[in-house]
Design a protein around this motif. Structure first.
Motif, short mmCIF file in Angstrom:
data_model
loop_
_atom_site.label_atom_id
_atom_site.label_comp_id
_atom_site.label_asym_id
_atom_site.label_seq_id
_atom_site.Cartn_x
_atom_site.Cartn_y
_atom_site.Cartn_z
N SER A 22 14.86 22.88 118.43
CA SER A 22 14.18 21.60 118.24
C SER A 22 12.86 21.56 119.00
O SER A 22 11.89 20.94 118.56
CB SER A 22 15.08 20.44 118.66
N PHE A 23 12.81 22.23 120.15
CA PHE A 23 11.57 22.29 120.92
C PHE A 23 10.55 23.20 120.23
O PHE A 23 9.37 22.85 120.09
CB PHE A 23 11.87 22.80 122.32
N ALA A 24 10.98 24.37 119.79
CA ALA A 24 10.07 25.31 119.12
C ALA A 24 9.55 24.76 117.80
O ALA A 24 8.43 25.07 117.39
CB ALA A 24 10.77 26.65 118.90
N ARG A 25 10.35 23.92 117.15
CA ARG A 25 9.98 23.38 115.84
C ARG A 25 8.72 22.52 115.90
O ARG A 25 8.06 22.29 114.88
CB ARG A 25 11.15 22.58 115.26
N VAL A 26 8.35 22.05 117.08
CA VAL A 26 7.18 21.20 117.21
C VAL A 26 5.92 21.92 116.73
O VAL A 26 4.95 21.29 116.29
CB VAL A 26 7.02 20.69 118.66
N VAL A 27 5.90 23.26 116.79
CA VAL A 27 4.73 24.01 116.30
C VAL A 27 4.57 23.79 114.80
O VAL A 27 3.46 23.52 114.31
CB VAL A 27 4.86 25.50 116.61
N ALA A 28 5.67 23.89 114.07
CA ALA A 28 5.62 23.64 112.62
C ALA A 28 5.28 22.19 112.33
O ALA A 28 4.52 21.89 111.40
CB ALA A 28 6.96 24.00 111.99
N ASP A 29 5.81 21.27 113.12
CA ASP A 29 5.51 19.84 112.93
C ASP A 29 4.02 19.58 113.09
O ASP A 29 3.41 18.81 112.33
CB ASP A 29 6.29 18.99 113.93
N GLN A 32 2.05 20.97 110.07
CA GLN A 32 2.24 20.08 108.93
C GLN A 32 1.43 18.79 109.09
O GLN A 32 0.88 18.27 108.11
CB GLN A 32 3.72 19.75 108.77
N ALA A 33 1.34 18.28 110.30
CA ALA A 33 0.56 17.05 110.54
C ALA A 33 -0.93 17.27 110.30
O ALA A 33 -1.67 16.30 110.09
CB ALA A 33 0.79 16.58 111.97
N GLN A 34 -1.37 18.54 110.31
CA GLN A 34 -2.77 18.86 110.02
C GLN A 34 -2.99 19.18 108.54
O GLN A 34 -3.99 19.77 108.16
CB GLN A 34 -3.22 20.05 110.87
N ASP A 35 -1.99 18.78 107.71
CA ASP A 35 -2.06 18.99 106.25
C ASP A 35 -2.12 20.47 105.88
O ASP A 35 -2.78 20.87 104.90
CB ASP A 35 -3.27 18.25 105.64
N GLN A 36 -1.42 21.28 106.66
CA GLN A 36 -1.30 22.71 106.36
C GLN A 36 0.16 23.03 106.04
O GLN A 36 1.07 22.32 106.45
CB GLN A 36 -1.76 23.54 107.57
N ASP A 37 0.36 24.11 105.31
CA ASP A 37 1.71 24.56 104.96
C ASP A 37 2.39 25.10 106.22
O ASP A 37 1.91 26.06 106.83
CB ASP A 37 1.63 25.64 103.89
N ALA A 38 3.50 24.48 106.60
CA ALA A 38 4.20 24.89 107.82
C ALA A 38 5.20 26.02 107.59
O ALA A 38 5.76 26.54 108.55
CB ALA A 38 4.93 23.69 108.43
#
Length: 361
Positions: A22-29, A32-38
């Motif tokens: 859950s901590f590492a997943r913040v990179v993908a989040d 995605q918040a920058q409108d890029q494919d995560a």
């Protein structure tokens, strides 16, 4: 909608050592918040799209570093670690995060984190001590770690940023030291920390004003804190039970190797466990299991030698040279130094105390 079962996650996603998923997943989040494919980030982290069962998964520091590097490339952001860290909230830390968010004072939160930190990461162990007017945090590597700026800036900024968010204060450390090369432009990281920063350090270390420990938390909520602390402790205790079983098996195998006069290397111990049907397996697998529980073979070997040698000193009349040799010490002088480190006494004083006599000066 298909009812087909989701494919099993890659085996590395279920590795027992590393950061909580859950901590590492913040990179993908963040990506995605920058409108890029995560998805490329999730692929590197070896995580499925859904965060379900994240508490059962770990992401190695190596994979986290690679994911940050990929995000930096996708977004053209040299300081990706700082910006991703800004998204870290209690949900990324699970029950431990909510327990920290709701504590009454800073010292309570630090004490809880110090005990349960393996819930967040099992490849790094933080040591916290008050040294004069400062609180020193030293971060010990329990396995080989990346030495890149993306990783260490994220590791440092996520904790400092979370503490600032929880306390509502612009906390400024007295010193930050990172074990990596500096980026081309160090100013953004220095502006974020607000204090002096040293790169190329031997280990990650921070000095913070000790009065942080007494600051009250504006988000304090005792009922929530008690509930979430209890949940976090149960998770930690479940992992600790696994650690106790592994530790006991390894220490017994070490003692058996010493009985046979063998050098109890990890390879020898793993072979012993496998031959006796206790699992064991490849050396790297056992090393990962140990790191996941905040243990290392060197520490277990030292503990087993200590237990054996002190027992023989106290209960037998064996010559000191023989006890030293059977404990795995080639030189009696090394054995003397070890006994003094363990007990503060000489081997002879330990023997006399065990026999009920006043120790020799």
């Amino acid at each position: 909608m298909s009812n087909a079962a989701s494919p099993p996650p890659p085996s590395d996603a279920l590795a027992s050592a590393g950061f909580s998923a859950s901590f590492a997943r913040v990179v993908a989040d963040y990506v995605q918040a920058q409108d890029q494919d995560a998805q490329p980030i999730l692929d590197i982290l070896a995580l499925p799209a859904s965060p379900a069962h994240d508490e059962d998964r770990r992401v190695s520091a190596r994979r986290l570093s690679q994911a940050l590097a990929k995000a930096a490339h996708l977004l053209g952001d040299e300081h990706i670690g700082l910006h991703v860290a800004g998204l870290v909230r209690p949900t990324h830390l699970g029950s431990l995060g909510y327990a920290l968010m709701s504590c009454t004072v800073g010292g309570d939160g630090l004490a809880l984190f110090a005990q349960l930190q393996s819930l967040l990461c099992t490849e790094i162990r933080g040591h916290f001590n008050v040294v004069g007017p400062h609180l020193e945090a030293r971060h010990e590597a329990l396995s080989p770690l990346p030495d890149d700026y993306h990783f260490w800036s994220f590791f440092t900024a996520s904790r400092l940023g979370f503490a600032r968010w929880v306390s509502g204060r612009d906390l400024v450390p007295a010193l930050v030291e990172l074990p990596c090369e500096p980026p081309a432009n160090t100013r953004p990281f220095q502006v974020f920390t607000g204090g002096p920063v040293n790169f190329r350090a031997a280990q990650c270390r921070e000095l913070m004003p000790a009065d942080w420990l007494g600051w009250t938390n504006p988000n304090a909520d005792p009922p929530i804190h008690d509930l979430m602390s209890a949940m976090a402790r149960r998770q930690w205790q479940a992992r600790a039970q696994d650690a106790d079983a592994l530790k006991a098996q390894l220490q017994q195998a070490i003692l058996l190797a010493l009985d046979r006069g063998e050098s109890p290397t990890l390879e020898v111990v793993c072979a012993e466990l496998t031959s006796r049907g206790f699992g064991g397996g490849p050396v790297r697998h056992v090393q990962r299991q140990l790191a996941a529980q905040g243990l290392n073979f060197k520490g277990l070997l030292e503990s087993a030698r200590k237990e054996r040698a002190l027992m023989q000193l106290r209960l037998t009349g064996l010559p000191l040279a023989q006890i030293a040799a059977e404990a795995g010490y080639a030189e009696t002088s090394s054995f003397h130094r070890a006994v003094r480190r363990w007990t503060g006494m000489t081997p002879l004083a330990v023997r006399e105390a065990g026999m009920g006599r006043a120790p020799s000066p």
